[in-house]
Design a protein around this motif. Sequence first.
Motif, PDB file in Angstrom:
ATOM      1  N   ILE A 129       0.825  -1.264  -0.069  1.00  0.00           N
ATOM      2  CA  ILE A 129       0.010   0.118  -0.019  1.00  0.00           C
ATOM      3  C   ILE A 129       0.861   1.158  -0.263  1.00  0.00           C
ATOM      4  N   SER A 130       0.430   2.350  -0.224  1.00  0.00           N
ATOM      5  CA  SER A 130       1.005   3.689  -0.454  1.00  0.00           C
ATOM      6  C   SER A 130       0.722   4.604   0.707  1.00  0.00           C
ATOM      7  N   GLY A 181      -9.792   3.354  -0.798  1.00  0.00           N
ATOM      8  CA  GLY A 181     -10.683   2.391  -1.870  1.00  0.00           C
ATOM      9  C   GLY A 181     -11.792   1.842  -1.184  1.00  0.00           C
ATOM     10  N   ALA A 191      -4.060   4.488   0.632  1.00  0.00           N
ATOM     11  CA  ALA A 191      -4.834   4.033  -0.370  1.00  0.00           C
ATOM     12  C   ALA A 191      -4.077   2.851  -0.736  1.00  0.00           C
ATOM     13  N   ALA A 192      -4.941   1.690  -0.989  1.00  0.00           N
ATOM     14  CA  ALA A 192      -4.564   0.236  -1.327  1.00  0.00           C
ATOM     15  C   ALA A 192      -4.169   0.408  -2.747  1.00  0.00           C
ATOM     16  N   ARG A 193      -3.345  -0.320  -3.194  1.00  0.00           N
ATOM     17  CA  ARG A 193      -3.026  -0.418  -4.718  1.00  0.00           C
ATOM     18  C   ARG A 193      -2.545  -1.771  -5.007  1.00  0.00           C
ATOM     19  N   PRO A 194      -2.973  -2.216  -6.264  1.00  0.00           N
ATOM     20  CA  PRO A 194      -2.713  -3.575  -6.565  1.00  0.00           C
ATOM     21  C   PRO A 194      -1.306  -3.844  -6.547  1.00  0.00           C
TER      22      PRO A 194
END
Length: 156
Positions: free
Chosen positions: A20-21, A42, A56-59
């Motif tokens: 995650i960032s 998200g 913010a979650a990222r793939p």
Amino acid sequence: MFAQIFTVIAVIATVKAGAISVVSGGLGVGGLGLGGGLALGGGLGGLGLGHGVSIAARPAVVDVHTPAHYEFKYGVADGHTGDQKQQAEVRVGDTVKGEYSLAEPDGTIRVVKYTADPHNGFNAVVSRIGHAAHPQIVASHGVALGGIGLGGHGLI
């Protein structure tokens, strides 16, 4: 209190791992940050722990263009059971080359050298080292002479 500390440590470890960032400022999207706190973004809902930071979650990013590359070796030599084997393999892109060997019950060693690639497929060359030693079973077909005495008469 322990749950909050554990959550902060888990979030920090996840950020360091790159899953995650961290985005500075405000609430996360769909998050609930108490006091402008730490929110999972998200639409995941949030957890308010800090001040002015949202996550913010990222793939996960998977690189499908880098060709595969690995090399490994292993071996077993167990004097108690007699188990002896080894293997080594190298892969560069779509080409695999390897070799393995193992001790057969008849005393020989089986060696298999193999290659695999998209053009030729899988190819293996099998060889044996040593001479097979099979135990000889000697059967005795002798007939026992003599007998059991019954009233002075012997039975054979």
